[in-house]
Design a protein around this motif. Structure first.
Motif, mmCIF file in Angstrom:
data_model
loop_
_atom_site.group_PDB
_atom_site.id
_atom_site.type_symbol
_atom_site.label_atom_id
_atom_site.label_comp_id
_atom_site.label_asym_id
_atom_site.label_seq_id
_atom_site.Cartn_x
_atom_site.Cartn_y
_atom_site.Cartn_z
ATOM 1 N N GLY A 10 0.821 -1.206 0.000
ATOM 2 C CA GLY A 10 0.000 0.000 0.000
ATOM 3 C C GLY A 10 0.858 1.260 0.000
ATOM 4 N N TYR A 11 0.177 2.376 0.047
ATOM 5 C CA TYR A 11 0.863 3.678 -0.031
ATOM 6 C C TYR A 11 1.900 3.825 1.093
ATOM 7 C CZ TYR A 11 1.271 8.743 0.797
ATOM 8 O OH TYR A 11 1.744 10.007 1.058
ATOM 9 N N ILE A 12 1.444 3.770 2.334
ATOM 10 C CA ILE A 12 2.364 4.016 3.451
ATOM 11 C C ILE A 12 3.273 2.797 3.654
ATOM 12 C CG2 ILE A 12 2.543 4.651 5.884
ATOM 13 C CD1 ILE A 12 -0.318 5.851 5.600
ATOM 14 N N ASP A 31 0.420 -9.072 1.780
ATOM 15 C CA ASP A 31 -0.595 -8.158 1.240
ATOM 16 C C ASP A 31 -1.505 -8.956 0.313
ATOM 17 O OD1 ASP A 31 -1.871 -5.915 -0.315
ATOM 18 O OD2 ASP A 31 -0.460 -4.718 0.852
ATOM 19 N N ASN A 32 -2.809 -8.656 0.342
ATOM 20 C CA ASN A 32 -3.711 -9.343 -0.598
ATOM 21 C C ASN A 32 -3.949 -8.516 -1.857
ATOM 22 O OD1 ASN A 32 -5.376 -7.343 0.294
ATOM 23 N ND2 ASN A 32 -6.939 -8.667 1.188
ATOM 24 N N VAL A 34 -5.588 -5.930 -2.369
ATOM 25 C CA VAL A 34 -6.961 -5.443 -2.584
ATOM 26 C C VAL A 34 -6.958 -3.956 -2.948
ATOM 27 C CG1 VAL A 34 -7.441 -5.028 -0.116
ATOM 28 C CG2 VAL A 34 -9.312 -5.447 -1.641
ATOM 29 N N THR A 35 -6.062 -3.195 -2.310
ATOM 30 C CA THR A 35 -5.875 -1.792 -2.731
ATOM 31 C C THR A 35 -4.415 -1.495 -3.049
ATOM 32 O OG1 THR A 35 -5.632 -1.067 -0.427
ATOM 33 C CG2 THR A 35 -7.836 -0.895 -1.379
ATOM 34 N N GLY A 36 -3.526 -2.422 -2.758
ATOM 35 C CA GLY A 36 -2.085 -2.186 -2.953
ATOM 36 C C GLY A 36 -1.609 -2.605 -4.333
ATOM 37 N N ASP A 51 -4.369 -12.990 2.594
ATOM 38 C CA ASP A 51 -5.237 -12.143 3.412
ATOM 39 C C ASP A 51 -4.925 -12.327 4.899
ATOM 40 O OD1 ASP A 51 -7.686 -11.174 4.817
ATOM 41 O OD2 ASP A 51 -8.414 -10.962 2.768
ATOM 42 N N VAL A 52 -4.852 -11.209 5.598
ATOM 43 C CA VAL A 52 -4.566 -11.245 7.039
ATOM 44 C C VAL A 52 -5.630 -12.041 7.810
ATOM 45 C CG1 VAL A 52 -4.381 -9.761 9.081
ATOM 46 C CG2 VAL A 52 -3.324 -9.048 6.941
ATOM 47 N N PHE A 73 -0.211 -2.377 8.613
ATOM 48 C CA PHE A 73 -0.868 -1.319 7.831
ATOM 49 C C PHE A 73 -2.145 -1.808 7.154
ATOM 50 C CE2 PHE A 73 3.707 -0.276 7.542
ATOM 51 C CZ PHE A 73 3.712 1.063 7.885
ATOM 52 N N ASN A 92 -12.803 -6.462 7.961
ATOM 53 C CA ASN A 92 -11.401 -6.459 7.515
ATOM 54 C C ASN A 92 -10.459 -5.909 8.593
ATOM 55 O OD1 ASN A 92 -9.505 -7.029 5.404
ATOM 56 N ND2 ASN A 92 -9.292 -4.836 5.068
ATOM 57 N N TYR A 141 -14.992 3.722 10.334
ATOM 58 C CA TYR A 141 -13.552 3.543 10.135
ATOM 59 C C TYR A 141 -12.799 3.830 11.436
ATOM 60 C CZ TYR A 141 -8.784 4.910 8.913
ATOM 61 O OH TYR A 141 -7.416 5.050 8.908
ATOM 62 N N LYS A 145 -10.762 1.157 14.061
ATOM 63 C CA LYS A 145 -9.355 1.331 14.469
ATOM 64 C C LYS A 145 -9.230 1.449 15.998
ATOM 65 C CE LYS A 145 -6.958 1.337 10.652
ATOM 66 N NZ LYS A 145 -5.583 0.992 10.340
ATOM 67 N N HIS A 184 -4.265 5.368 -5.012
ATOM 68 C CA HIS A 184 -5.494 4.726 -4.555
ATOM 69 C C HIS A 184 -6.537 4.788 -5.671
ATOM 70 C CE1 HIS A 184 -3.985 6.004 -0.391
ATOM 71 N NE2 HIS A 184 -4.033 4.693 -0.346
HETATM 72 P P1 NAD Z 1 -3.519 1.503 1.342
HETATM 73 O O1 NAD Z 1 -4.897 1.072 0.994
HETATM 74 O O2 NAD Z 1 -2.679 2.099 0.279
HETATM 75 O O3 NAD Z 1 -2.725 0.283 1.997
HETATM 76 C C1 NAD Z 1 -3.329 -0.767 2.695
HETATM 77 C C2 NAD Z 1 -2.694 -2.067 2.201
HETATM 78 O O4 NAD Z 1 -3.225 -3.165 2.938
HETATM 79 C C3 NAD Z 1 -2.992 -2.341 0.725
HETATM 80 O O5 NAD Z 1 -1.813 -2.728 0.055
HETATM 81 C C4 NAD Z 1 -4.021 -3.472 0.767
HETATM 82 O O6 NAD Z 1 -3.945 -4.289 -0.393
HETATM 83 C C5 NAD Z 1 -3.629 -4.187 2.045
HETATM 84 N N1 NAD Z 1 -4.720 -4.915 2.712
HETATM 85 C C6 NAD Z 1 -5.920 -4.437 3.108
HETATM 86 N N2 NAD Z 1 -6.650 -5.401 3.706
HETATM 87 C C7 NAD Z 1 -5.872 -6.513 3.710
HETATM 88 C C8 NAD Z 1 -6.053 -7.833 4.195
HETATM 89 N N3 NAD Z 1 -7.195 -8.226 4.793
HETATM 90 N N4 NAD Z 1 -5.045 -8.723 4.032
HETATM 91 C C9 NAD Z 1 -3.896 -8.368 3.414
HETATM 92 N N5 NAD Z 1 -3.663 -7.130 2.933
HETATM 93 C C10 NAD Z 1 -4.649 -6.218 3.080
HETATM 94 O O7 NAD Z 1 -3.670 2.510 2.571
HETATM 95 P P2 NAD Z 1 -2.606 3.529 3.185
HETATM 96 O O8 NAD Z 1 -3.053 4.910 2.854
HETATM 97 O O9 NAD Z 1 -1.228 3.101 2.876
HETATM 98 O O10 NAD Z 1 -2.885 3.312 4.736
HETATM 99 C C11 NAD Z 1 -2.164 2.340 5.483
HETATM 100 C C12 NAD Z 1 -2.688 2.294 6.893
HETATM 101 O O11 NAD Z 1 -2.565 3.581 7.487
HETATM 102 C C13 NAD Z 1 -4.160 1.900 7.005
HETATM 103 O O12 NAD Z 1 -4.287 1.003 8.085
HETATM 104 C C14 NAD Z 1 -4.866 3.208 7.321
HETATM 105 O O13 NAD Z 1 -6.003 3.001 8.108
HETATM 106 C C15 NAD Z 1 -3.790 3.972 8.084
HETATM 107 N N6 NAD Z 1 -3.920 5.433 7.974
HETATM 108 C C16 NAD Z 1 -3.740 6.064 6.764
HETATM 109 C C17 NAD Z 1 -3.843 7.454 6.679
HETATM 110 C C18 NAD Z 1 -3.611 8.198 5.379
HETATM 111 O O14 NAD Z 1 -3.652 9.449 5.377
HETATM 112 N N7 NAD Z 1 -3.331 7.518 4.255
HETATM 113 C C19 NAD Z 1 -4.155 8.206 7.833
HETATM 114 C C20 NAD Z 1 -4.358 7.525 9.047
HETATM 115 C C21 NAD Z 1 -4.216 6.144 9.106
#
Ligand code: NAD
Ligand code: UDP
Length: 331
Positions: A10-12, A31-32, A34-36, A51-52, A73, A92, A141, A145, A184
């Motif tokens: 994913g992003y972070i 990672d699954n 799903v959004t990554g 999947d986690v 994450f 999830n 959401y 958390k 995203h």
């Molecule tokens: P993102 O969607 O880019 O990354 C999430 C990753 O987790 C993705 O690669 C997705 O494929 C994977 N994923 C989701 N569900 C899964 C599962 N059940 N099994 C395996 N993989 C799974 O999101 P992001 O922006 O990188 O955010 C990462 C984390 O940071 C999240 O938990 C989010 O709640 C938290 N967060 C983000 C922000 C922000 O500004 N982006 C702010 C506060 C908190």
């Protein structure tokens, strides 16, 4: 011994994986997708797609690898979607945490750094928000958390699982060389949307409401660079490795920027006009969210490098220009 990064595509997560590899740390990614994005994962990390919530799959990963600590994450994180589909979020996010802690417990892994969020505070009574302030989320959401934080707390009490909950404010920016960044689909975050307008991929920015209790009427948020965030996770891993107790930290810059100010900053950075119009309020948006983040600085020794929102936008713009279609893997 390896660090296991859940959601590392994913992003972070991808920026965290990149930082760990740069530091010479053995890194395993789950990672699954799903959004990554597969292409976001540093090629030196070991990748398991799954999947986690799948206990058999996760047990297999823990059997194969020698995991020292987990950075979690993996979650869904779109506030408006969570208002419409709350169960998807509790399944999830909250459900995933239960499976994860069970598997960690079975493999005697006792350290976890967790992506929490400013959304756990809901509408704050005072700004800046301190870690000790009430956590009263106003959307599913944030509630999912907060439940994850509470589940980790009780797993600590019962099994001695030590956790650091990092409550991020608004994360933005990208690795400055433009090789990885935010992609995203659909995009909902302010900075990438503004930059899509600058790119010509959207006609205009819609500013969601200008009648909030803020100086210019638009929402105020606290932006933190994704690499500063990754550094805080590395410090949190060190904090746990040193045997400290479970803890929670805000991660923000302690400075708020309104949506209008973000638009002006992006116009300056990109040199593009970036048309904008006023639209209705988005459900679930508190007026202002600004972190008190001195605790992370004092206890973890966190020293964010990006204190200027224009510098943050500049790195996001470098990624956007190098990858006009993101990772280009959507069909
Ligand atoms: P993102 O969607 O880019 O990354 C999430 C990753 O987790 C993705 O690669 C997705 O494929 C994977 N994923 C989701 N569900 C899964 C599962 N059940 N099994 C395996 N993989 C799974 O999101 P992001 O922006 O990188 O955010 C990462 C984390 O940071 C999240 O938990 C989010 O709640 C938290 N967060 C983000 C922000 C922000 O500004 N982006 C702010 C506060 C908190
Ligand atoms: N926002 C906006 N137009 C958009 C996207 C976001 O006005 O197209 C506003 C949103 O209402 C909020 C701020 O930008 O006030 C930051 O939203 P984002 O979704 O990036 O992060 P959040 O604060 O919800 O975590």
């Amino acid at each position: 011994m390896s660090i296991l990064v859940l959601g590392g595509a994913g992003y972070i997560g991808s920026h965290m994986v990149d930082r760990l590899i740069e530091n010479g740390t053995d890194t395993v990614v789950v990672d699954n997708l799903v959004t990554g994005h597969r292409a976001a994962i540093n090629s030196q990390a070991k990748f398991y797609q799954g999947d986690v919530r799948d206990a058999d799959f996760l047990n297999h990963v823990f059997d194969q690898e020698s995991i020292e600590a987990v950075v979690h994450f993996a979650a869904f994180s779109i506030v408006p979607e969570s208002m419409a589909k709350p169960l998807k979020y509790f399944d999830n996010n909250t459900g995933g945490m239960i499976t994860l802690l069970e598997v960690m417990q079975a493999h005697d892994v006792k350290q976890i750094v967790f992506s929490s969020t400013a959304a756990t505070y809901g509408t704050p009574k005072q700004i800046p928000i301190k870690e000790t302030d009430p956590q009263l989320p106003i959307n599913p959401y944030g509630a999912s958390k907060l439940m994850m934080e509470q589940i980790m707390h009780w797993a600590d009490v019962a099994y001695g699982v030590k956790f650091v909950a990092l409550r991020y404010f608004n994360v933005a920016g990208a690795k400055p060389d433009g090789s990885i960044g935010e992609d995203h689909g659909p995009e909902t975050h302010l900075v990438p949307i503004i930059l899509q307008v600058a790119q010509g991929k959207r006609d205009e920015l819609k500013i969601f409401g200008d009648d909030y209790q803020t100086p210019d009427g638009t929402n105020v948020r606290d932006y933190v660079h994704v690499l500063d965030l990754a550094d805080a996770h590395i410090l949190a891993l060190k904090y746990l490795a040193a045997g400290h107790d479970s803890n929670a930290f805000n991660l923000g810059s302690s400075t708020g920027f309104s949506n209008k100010q973000m638009l002006m900053a992006a116009r300056e950075v990109t040199g593009q006009p970036i048309p904008a119009t006023l639209a209705a309020r988005r459900p679930g948006d508190p007026d202002s969210l600004v972190a008190a983040s001195d605790k992370a600085r004092d206890v973890l020794g966190w020293q964010p490098q990006y204190d200027d929102v224009k510098e943050i936008i500049k790195t996001a713009w470098a990624w956007t220009q190098a990858h006009p279609n993101g990772y280009d893997d959507r069909h």
